[in-house]
Write an enzyme that holds these catalytic residues in place. Structure first.
Site, PDB file in Angstrom:
ATOM      1  N   ASP A   1       0.836  -1.191   0.000  1.00 10.48           N
ATOM      2  CA  ASP A   1       0.000   0.000   0.000  1.00 10.48           C
ATOM      3  C   ASP A   1       0.870   1.240   0.000  1.00 10.48           C
ATOM      4  O   ASP A   1       1.895   1.285   0.677  1.00 10.48           O
ATOM      5  CB  ASP A   1      -0.895  -0.002   1.255  1.00 10.48           C
TER       6      ASP A   1
ATOM      7  N   ASP B   1      -1.728   1.751   7.477  1.00  5.20           N
ATOM      8  CA  ASP B   1      -1.188   1.418   6.159  1.00  5.20           C
ATOM      9  C   ASP B   1      -1.002  -0.092   6.006  1.00  5.20           C
ATOM     10  O   ASP B   1      -1.236  -0.648   4.939  1.00  5.20           O
ATOM     11  CB  ASP B   1       0.153   2.126   5.920  1.00  5.20           C
TER      12      ASP B   1
ATOM     13  N   GLU C   1      -2.384  -1.236  -4.926  1.00  2.09           N
ATOM     14  CA  GLU C   1      -3.640  -0.527  -5.151  1.00  2.09           C
ATOM     15  C   GLU C   1      -3.591   0.121  -6.536  1.00  2.09           C
ATOM     16  O   GLU C   1      -2.546   0.578  -6.987  1.00  2.09           O
ATOM     17  CB  GLU C   1      -3.883   0.518  -4.054  1.00  2.09           C
TER      18      GLU C   1
END
Ligand SMILES: [Zn+2]
Length: 283
Positions: free
Chosen positions: A65, A248, A149
């Site tokens: 991420d 995160d 992502e």
């Protein structure tokens, strides 16, 4: 042609033999490119297709991420931070920029300032590039599938449109341009885009992009999605099951599970919801 351990030479058409210092072993290459950067340095780059980095072959999956408090978080719990300029270097950059603004146009002093500023920027860029190379190789070697992502960096970097006031008085409504500019600087400085691009080169076919909506608000253990679970930028605490994690890392675990949630809070990609949610974190 290699001259010694440190020096080599190439025959440049119309120029002749040019000697250069080796910063790394020169691979067999068909072509090269010579560039001059803004920091006044000459570079020679050889075009080679690097061999892909083989994965471990264990089916190991990682989610990565783009972090807010660090550059990137891995579903294993690792927090990766991309180096930039040090505090002292940033201060020096600020000083130089202030002095540069006060220089007379066309003065030698101005030229010198400009070169010094470019040199500092180049230093940060070099460090970031180095980090991107090392990190992408490491991830490609350790995991068979790397889920990231699906961020549209280009879209996020676009300047927000000005919002004219509805009464047409010539005034503008706030469009959060300043805060967006800050965010963009962060994204670019963190080298997230570079990291994903290099990962896709090195782990070709093993990088999967997962829709990132709500990954930061969804609990990686029970799947409950609530904005209240995001206690702060750094801390996640699920309001349903009490799971606590770095936010995160929690998002990275969701990404590893391929778990993305739509605006209607339905699960879009149901890759591994039935699996043990913590599976991808095994290091
Ligand atoms: Zn939960």
């Amino acid at each position: 042609m290699t001259l010694s351990r440190k020096w080599a030479a190439v025959n440049v058409p119309k120029v002749g033999w040019v000697r250069f210092r080796l910063s790394r072993p020169v691979p067999v290459a068909k072509s090269y490119r010579i560039t001059y950067d803004r920091a006044g340095r000459w570079h020679i780059a050889f075009a080679v297709v690097p061999p892909p980095v083989p994965g471990p072959g264990t089916g190991q999956i990682a989610g990565v991420d783009r972090g807010i408090t660090v550059s990137a978080a891995v579903s294993t719990g690792e927090l990766l931070s991309c180096p930039g300029l040090t505090e002292a270097e940033q201060q020096r950059l600020k000083d130089l920029q202030r002095r540069f603004a006060r220089c007379n146009l066309g003065s030698n002093r101005r030229q010198r300032m400009k070169a010094a500023i470019a040199k500092l920027y180049a230093r940060g860029r070099d460090r970031r590039k180095d980090w991107v190379e090392k990190t992408s190789t490491d991830l490609a070697r350790r995991f068979d599938v790397i889920r990231v992502e699906d961020l549209r960096i280009a879209q996020m970097s676009r300047r927000p449109k000005p919002k004219p006031a509805p009464d047409r008085s010539g005034a503008y409504l706030p469009n959060r341009r300043r805060s967006k500019a800050g965010l963009n600087r962060g994204i670019l400085a963190n080298g997230w885009g570079q990291l994903v691009r290099r990962l896709e080169h090195k782990a070709a076919g093993r990088v999967e992009k997962v829709k990132s909506a709500y990954t930061s608000q969804t609990c990686s253990v029970c799947g409950h999605c609530a904005s209240e679970s995001r206690k702060s930028q750094a801390a996640f605490r699920c309001v349903a099951c009490g799971h606590e994690a770095n936010s995160d890392v929690n998002a990275a675990v969701n990404i590893a599970a391929g778990r993305a949630v739509s605006a209607r809070r339905e699960t879009l990609v149901q890759v591994s919801l039935k699996r043990e949610p913590q599976l991808p974190t095994s290091a």
